[in-house]
Design an enzyme around this catalytic site. Sequence first.
Site, PDB file in Angstrom:
ATOM      1  N   ASP A  31      38.187  37.763 105.917  1.00 14.27           N
ATOM      2  CA  ASP A  31      38.027  38.339 104.470  1.00 14.27           C
ATOM      3  C   ASP A  31      37.556  37.258 103.812  1.00 14.27           C
ATOM      4  OD1 ASP A  31      39.022  39.309 101.816  1.00 14.27           O
ATOM      5  OD2 ASP A  31      40.197  40.760 102.992  1.00 14.27           O
ATOM      6  N   ARG A 101      34.929  48.181  96.340  1.00 13.09           N
ATOM      7  CA  ARG A 101      35.085  49.754  96.677  1.00 13.09           C
ATOM      8  C   ARG A 101      35.249  50.381  95.160  1.00 13.09           C
ATOM      9  NH1 ARG A 101      39.519  51.423  94.117  1.00 13.09           N
ATOM     10  NH2 ARG A 101      41.384  50.288  94.329  1.00 13.09           N
ATOM     11  N   ASN A 119      26.543  42.874  98.146  1.00 15.10           N
ATOM     12  CA  ASN A 119      27.620  42.550  98.744  1.00 15.10           C
ATOM     13  C   ASN A 119      27.767  43.824 100.070  1.00 15.10           C
ATOM     14  OD1 ASN A 119      30.233  41.092  99.186  1.00 15.10           O
ATOM     15  ND2 ASN A 119      31.050  43.191  99.067  1.00 15.10           N
ATOM     16  N   THR A 145      33.305  56.971 102.431  1.00 11.36           N
ATOM     17  CA  THR A 145      33.937  57.844 101.368  1.00 11.36           C
ATOM     18  C   THR A 145      33.457  59.365 101.273  1.00 11.36           C
ATOM     19  OG1 THR A 145      33.959  57.842  98.917  1.00 11.36           O
ATOM     20  CG2 THR A 145      31.939  56.933  99.780  1.00 11.36           C
ATOM     21  N   SER A 187      27.996  57.256  91.864  1.00  8.36           N
ATOM     22  CA  SER A 187      27.877  55.807  91.413  1.00  8.36           C
ATOM     23  C   SER A 187      27.042  54.960  92.238  1.00  8.36           C
ATOM     24  CB  SER A 187      29.297  55.432  91.378  1.00  8.36           C
ATOM     25  OG  SER A 187      29.756  55.065  92.505  1.00  8.36           O
ATOM     26  N   TYR A 189      28.350  52.246  93.629  1.00  5.60           N
ATOM     27  CA  TYR A 189      29.211  52.059  94.786  1.00  5.60           C
ATOM     28  C   TYR A 189      29.063  53.117  95.731  1.00  5.60           C
ATOM     29  CZ  TYR A 189      33.355  53.377  97.441  1.00  5.60           C
ATOM     30  OH  TYR A 189      34.080  53.768  98.585  1.00  5.60           O
ATOM     31  N   HIS A 190      29.301  54.298  95.283  1.00  5.66           N
ATOM     32  CA  HIS A 190      29.280  55.558  96.262  1.00  5.66           C
ATOM     33  C   HIS A 190      27.687  55.396  96.882  1.00  5.66           C
ATOM     34  CE1 HIS A 190      32.495  57.322  94.191  1.00  5.66           C
ATOM     35  NE2 HIS A 190      32.960  57.591  95.300  1.00  5.66           N
ATOM     36  N   LYS A 193      27.629  53.188  99.945  1.00  6.71           N
ATOM     37  CA  LYS A 193      28.024  54.152 101.370  1.00  6.71           C
ATOM     38  C   LYS A 193      26.981  54.909 101.773  1.00  6.71           C
ATOM     39  CE  LYS A 193      32.226  52.356 101.081  1.00  6.71           C
ATOM     40  NZ  LYS A 193      33.181  51.567 102.164  1.00  6.71           N
ATOM     41  N   ARG A 249      47.287  56.170  89.159  1.00  7.68           N
ATOM     42  CA  ARG A 249      47.276  55.746  87.779  1.00  7.68           C
ATOM     43  C   ARG A 249      47.956  56.790  86.934  1.00  7.68           C
ATOM     44  NH1 ARG A 249      43.629  53.158  84.823  1.00  7.68           N
ATOM     45  NH2 ARG A 249      42.810  54.838  83.482  1.00  7.68           N
TER      46      ARG A 249
HETATM   47  O1  LIG Z   1      42.578  57.445  84.781  1.00  5.57           O
HETATM   48  C1  LIG Z   1      41.691  58.580  85.303  1.00  5.57           C
HETATM   49  C2  LIG Z   1      40.850  57.950  86.592  1.00  5.57           C
HETATM   50  C3  LIG Z   1      39.990  58.964  86.999  1.00  5.57           C
HETATM   51  N1  LIG Z   1      39.813  60.241  86.564  1.00  5.57           N
HETATM   52  C4  LIG Z   1      38.773  61.129  87.397  1.00  5.57           C
HETATM   53  O2  LIG Z   1      39.379  61.361  88.779  1.00  5.57           O
HETATM   54  C5  LIG Z   1      38.226  61.334  89.688  1.00  5.57           C
HETATM   55  C6  LIG Z   1      38.644  60.463  90.755  1.00  5.57           C
HETATM   56  O3  LIG Z   1      38.353  59.061  90.317  1.00  5.57           O
HETATM   57  P1  LIG Z   1      39.021  57.720  90.810  1.00  5.57           P
HETATM   58  O4  LIG Z   1      38.749  56.616  90.198  1.00  5.57           O
HETATM   59  O5  LIG Z   1      40.445  58.105  91.560  1.00  5.57           O
HETATM   60  O6  LIG Z   1      38.126  57.876  92.386  1.00  5.57           O
HETATM   61  P2  LIG Z   1      36.718  57.319  92.615  1.00  5.57           P
HETATM   62  O7  LIG Z   1      36.086  56.914  91.689  1.00  5.57           O
HETATM   63  O8  LIG Z   1      35.884  58.565  93.325  1.00  5.57           O
HETATM   64  O9  LIG Z   1      36.945  56.300  93.711  1.00  5.57           O
HETATM   65  C7  LIG Z   1      38.164  56.207  94.698  1.00  5.57           C
HETATM   66  O10 LIG Z   1      37.954  57.241  95.618  1.00  5.57           O
HETATM   67  C8  LIG Z   1      36.681  57.265  96.668  1.00  5.57           C
HETATM   68  C9  LIG Z   1      37.053  58.365  97.560  1.00  5.57           C
HETATM   69  S1  LIG Z   1      35.995  59.825  96.895  1.00  5.57           S
HETATM   70  O11 LIG Z   1      36.428  59.936  95.522  1.00  5.57           O
HETATM   71  O12 LIG Z   1      34.656  59.626  96.718  1.00  5.57           O
HETATM   72  O13 LIG Z   1      36.390  61.113  97.831  1.00  5.57           O
HETATM   73  C10 LIG Z   1      36.790  55.899  97.079  1.00  5.57           C
HETATM   74  O14 LIG Z   1      35.534  55.834  98.078  1.00  5.57           O
HETATM   75  C11 LIG Z   1      36.888  54.681  96.350  1.00  5.57           C
HETATM   76  O15 LIG Z   1      37.147  53.621  97.004  1.00  5.57           O
HETATM   77  C12 LIG Z   1      38.234  54.967  95.367  1.00  5.57           C
HETATM   78  O16 LIG Z   1      37.991  53.751  94.420  1.00  5.57           O
HETATM   79  C13 LIG Z   1      36.927  61.087  88.537  1.00  5.57           C
HETATM   80  O17 LIG Z   1      36.546  62.327  88.429  1.00  5.57           O
HETATM   81  C14 LIG Z   1      37.494  60.447  87.302  1.00  5.57           C
HETATM   82  O18 LIG Z   1      36.820  60.611  86.278  1.00  5.57           O
HETATM   83  C15 LIG Z   1      40.491  60.699  85.470  1.00  5.57           C
HETATM   84  O19 LIG Z   1      40.357  61.683  85.020  1.00  5.57           O
HETATM   85  N2  LIG Z   1      41.483  59.783  84.769  1.00  5.57           N
END
Ligand SMILES: O=c1ccn([C@@H]2O[C@H](COP(=O)(O)OP(=O)(O)O[C@H]3O[C@H](CS(=O)(=O)O)[C@@H](O)[C@H](O)[C@H]3O)[C@@H](O)[C@H]2O)c(=O)[nH]1
Length: 406
Positions: A31, A101, A119, A145, A187, A189-190, A193, A249
Site C-alpha cells: 500500500d 475509489r 493512478n 464496480t 464518473s 473514477y467509474h 474501472k 452517510r
Molecule cells: O449524500 C448523498 C450521497 C450520494 N447520493 C446519491 O447516491 C448514489 C450513490 O452515490 P455513492 O457516493 O454512494 O456511490 P458511488 O459514487 O456510485 O460510488 C460508491 O459505490 C460504487 C459502487 S456502484 O455505485 O458503482 O455500484 C463504488 O465503486 C465506489 O468505490 C463507491 O465510492 C448517487 O446517485 C448519488 O448522487 C445522494 O443522494 N446523497
Amino acid sequence: MKIAVMGGDGFIGWPTSLHLSDAGHDIHILDNLSRRWIDTELGVQSLTPMDSIQERTRIWHAETGRRIHFNLIDLAKDYELLKNWLSEHRPDAVIHFAEQRAAPYSMKSDRHKNYTVNNNVSATHNLLNALTELNLDAHLIHLGTMGVYGYSTVGAAIPEGYLPVGIETAGGETVSQEILYPSNPGSIYHMTKCLDQLLFQFYARNDGLRITDLHQGIVWGTHTEQTRRHAQLINRFDYDGDYGTVLNRFLIQAAIGYPLTVHGTGGQTRAFIHIQDSVRCIELALKNPPARGARVEIFNQMTETHRVRDLAEMIARMSGTKIAWLPNPRKEAAENELIVRNEKFRDLGLEPITLEAGLLGEIVDVAKKFAYRVDRARVPAVSAWTKDIAATINHDPEGKRLKSVS
Ligand SMILES: O=c1ccn([C@@H]2O[C@H](COP(=O)(O)OP(=O)(O)O[C@H]3O[C@H](CS(=O)(=O)O)[C@@H](O)[C@H](O)[C@H]3O)[C@@H](O)[C@H]2O)c(=O)[nH]1
C-alpha cells in the site's frame, strides 16, 4: 495461501486482510497509504479513529498470534519495486484494491481527474505487466464496480459481466455470441474501472493470466467479525461529501441530526452489499479461480438494490431526521430501475446480510460514539460533475443549497 493485498490499508482492503489472515492465509499488504494522504489533502478524517498500519498489524499479532506484513509500495509509480517484491515472494493470489475509489473526488478538478486516471490505470497495468513478465501464475482478484454497467432506464436484468447478443452475418444468418457488457461509466473514477476491464480482457487472452473481476455495489456498514475484536482494529468510516457513500452517510447524518442529503429526486436506484458480505465474497472468489486460459471471471458482488429516496425515507422514519432535497451535483439519470443477476455468489453459498438484519442501528451507534469527530461543514457533497452544475451549486452558501426540507 500466500496472498498479496494491494491497497490493504483501505476501507475494504483492511477488513479483507484480517478476514483472510483469520482464515489461515499468509497476508502481505502492499500500500502507498494514499488514502491517508487524501484525508490530509481534504482536511477530513475517518469518523472512526484509525491507527497507523504498523500499529494495526501489531495489535492483530498481539490478539491472534498471526502476522500481517506491510510493504510501502506505490503500484502506479514503483514498477521495479513491485516487480522485485512479486519476484521474491511469488504469491499464490493477488487481490487488487489499490485504486482511487471515490467518484466525487475523481470529478473535483482537472488535477483530480488526471490523478485518478494515472493512478488507477497505471496501478492495474503495472500489476498485469509484472505478473506476465515474471511468469507468475497468481490468481488476480480485482475489486471492480457495478458502475461499469451504467444506469439505463430500460430496466433489463444486468448479467454477470457478459451479455449474449445475436449478430447478423454477411450471409444473413444470426450467430449468437457473448460480449463484455457495454461500458457506460458515470464518473472519471467509474471510467477507470471500465479501462481496467479492457486490460484484463487483453492479459487473460494474450498471456493466460487468471483474473476475477468483482463488480461490487455500494458498501454499507463498517465492522466485520475481525475488526470488532479490538478497538484498534476498527475500520475506517467515511462521512464526508467526497468519500462517504450514500447509506453510511445517511446513517451518520441521522446520528448527528443533520438533514439527510438526497441528491435530486432520490430516484437513483443502486446496488448494495454489507461489508461483511464483501469480504466473504472475496474469499469465495479466492476459492474458485478461473482456469489458465479461461476468460476473465466476472461476479456481480451485490446483494440487494434500493432507491436513494426509499433509504432516506426509511432512515427518516427510524430516526426522526428530516430529509434535505438538494440540487444534484452529479450528472446522472434522475430515476432508474436496476435489476441485477447475482446467482454466482449465491450458488457458491453466500447468504446475504440484508438491510433488515438490524445492523442499521449498530452503524448509528458507532456514529453517535464518534460524533465529536464529525466536522459538519464537510458533510455536503460539493464536487460537481460539470462546470455548469458547479455554477448552480458551489457558489451558493451551504444553507441556500437546499431546495426544500421535508
Ligand atoms: O449524500 C448523498 C450521497 C450520494 N447520493 C446519491 O447516491 C448514489 C450513490 O452515490 P455513492 O457516493 O454512494 O456511490 P458511488 O459514487 O456510485 O460510488 C460508491 O459505490 C460504487 C459502487 S456502484 O455505485 O458503482 O455500484 C463504488 O465503486 C465506489 O468505490 C463507491 O465510492 C448517487 O446517485 C448519488 O448522487 C445522494 O443522494 N446523497
